[in-house]
Scaffold this active site. Structure first.
Site, PDB file in Angstrom:
ATOM      1  CG  ASP A  22       0.741  -1.336   7.987  1.00 25.63           C
ATOM      2  OD1 ASP A  22       1.645  -2.173   8.226  1.00 25.63           O
ATOM      3  OD2 ASP A  22       0.950  -0.114   7.948  1.00 25.63           O
TER       4      ASP A  22
ATOM      5  CG  ASP B 121       5.054   3.080   7.513  1.00 25.93           C
ATOM      6  OD1 ASP B 121       4.144   3.407   6.719  1.00 25.93           O
ATOM      7  OD2 ASP B 121       4.846   2.348   8.496  1.00 25.93           O
ATOM      8  CG  HIS B 122       4.295  -0.045   4.288  1.00 30.06           C
ATOM      9  ND1 HIS B 122       4.164  -1.375   4.609  1.00 30.06           N
ATOM     10  CD2 HIS B 122       3.849   0.640   5.368  1.00 30.06           C
ATOM     11  CE1 HIS B 122       3.656  -1.489   5.836  1.00 30.06           C
ATOM     12  NE2 HIS B 122       3.467  -0.269   6.307  1.00 30.06           N
TER      13      HIS B 122
ATOM     14  CG  HIS C  22       0.113   4.424   4.814  1.00 29.34           C
ATOM     15  ND1 HIS C  22      -0.611   3.748   5.773  1.00 29.34           N
ATOM     16  CD2 HIS C  22      -0.719   5.387   4.338  1.00 29.34           C
ATOM     17  CE1 HIS C  22      -1.820   4.286   5.873  1.00 29.34           C
ATOM     18  NE2 HIS C  22      -1.903   5.277   5.014  1.00 29.34           N
TER      19      HIS C  22
ATOM     20  CG  HIS D 115      -3.902   0.260   7.027  1.00 31.10           C
ATOM     21  ND1 HIS D 115      -3.814   0.896   8.243  1.00 31.10           N
ATOM     22  CD2 HIS D 115      -2.734   0.533   6.377  1.00 31.10           C
ATOM     23  CE1 HIS D 115      -2.659   1.523   8.336  1.00 31.10           C
ATOM     24  NE2 HIS D 115      -1.988   1.326   7.220  1.00 31.10           N
TER      25      HIS D 115
ATOM     26  CG  HIS E 218      -0.353   0.083   2.534  1.00 39.04           C
ATOM     27  ND1 HIS E 218       0.431  -0.922   3.056  1.00 39.04           N
ATOM     28  CD2 HIS E 218      -0.400   1.055   3.493  1.00 39.04           C
ATOM     29  CE1 HIS E 218       0.829  -0.576   4.278  1.00 39.04           C
ATOM     30  NE2 HIS E 218       0.353   0.618   4.557  1.00 39.04           N
TER      31      HIS E 218
ATOM     32  CG  HIS F 119       4.190  -1.796  11.631  1.00 39.77           C
ATOM     33  ND1 HIS F 119       5.016  -0.700  11.749  1.00 39.77           N
ATOM     34  CD2 HIS F 119       3.444  -1.577  10.520  1.00 39.77           C
ATOM     35  CE1 HIS F 119       4.780   0.145  10.753  1.00 39.77           C
ATOM     36  NE2 HIS F 119       3.817  -0.374   9.990  1.00 39.77           N
TER      37      HIS F 119
END
Length: 237
Positions: A129, A58-59, A56, A112, A54, A167
């Site tokens: 996530d 942090d990915h 975001h 999410h 996805h 995570h």
């Protein structure tokens, strides 16, 4: 397949998938390029493909920097806002990433985020996530029914499927799970096991679908309304 966790940022795991322990790697959700570069160098191996679940940061923040060094295909959601994806995917697409012999089925798992996808190959689930051990991602973009349906897809997978979440949230999730299901002995036992692992410097992942069906209140929710109630409670917990 051989799967390794590359720790990144505060609590992310970037997963490295190899056909065997000394083979070149496919990287999942590189939120930071440097830990990936360092790990590849330490292992003395190359990079053959990247999987994205996805949009975001942090990915994805490590994606374009890695593509400066490695000219590889990038498999991910059909979201034009994610720069660098060369192979846009949708629900039930089947892909065999470069460098692997294993085929993955793509699962659309919105909730999410709306663009979230997961990658499933028998025995392995890379779920970003959407699902965490004993928890799930925050509902940033989707609706409760969407998220509930996504989790139902996971609950139907074979119980021995290993769950590679993005995570290290397991300890915090189990504190909420204890509150949600105070009489669930499996949660109590698993919480102690995770505390022991973390004290020894071990990670809590991968989990399994069978374990999550026993300890994860969100996966155990019987209706979308119950899921929504739990998610709202967890947001305030």
């Amino acid at each position: 397949m051989h799967v390794t966790a590359i720790p990144a940022l505060d609590d992310n795991y970037i997963w490295a998938i190899q056909p065997q322990a000394d083979g070149d790697a496919v990287i999942v959700d590189p939120g930071d390029a440097q830990p990936v570069r360092d790990w590849l160098k330490q292992q003395g191996i190359g990079l053959t493909a990247i999987l994205i679940t996805h949009h975001h940061w942090d990915h994805t923040d490590g994606l374009l920097p890695l593509l400066e060094d490695y000219h590889v295909p990038v498999y991910g959601p059909a979201n034009p806002d994610i720069k660098g994806i060369t192979e846009p995917l949708g629900h039930n697409n089947k892909v065999t990433p470069d460098g692997l012999n294993a085929a993955f089925r793509v699962l659309a798992t919105p909730g999410h985020t709306l663009d979230h996808i997961s990658f499933y190959s028998p025995g392995y689930l890379f779920c970003g996530d959407t699902l965490f051990s004993a928890g799930c991602g925050r509902m940033f973009e989707g609706k409760a029914q969407q998220f509930f349906n996504s989790l139902q897809l996971f609950s139907e997978l074979p119980g021995d499927t290993r769950v590679y979440c993005a995570h290290e949230y397991t300890s915090a999730n189990l504190r909420f799970a204890r509150a949600a299901e105070p009489g669930n002995q499996k949660i109590i036992d698993y919480q102690q096991q995770v505390l022991n692992w973390r004290a020894e410097g071990k990670i809590s992942l991968p989990s399994t679908i069978d374990l999550e069906l026993q300890v994860n209140p969100f996966l155990r929710a019987e209706t979308a309304d119950k899921f929504a109630e739990l998610r709202e409670w967890k947001d305030r917990f």
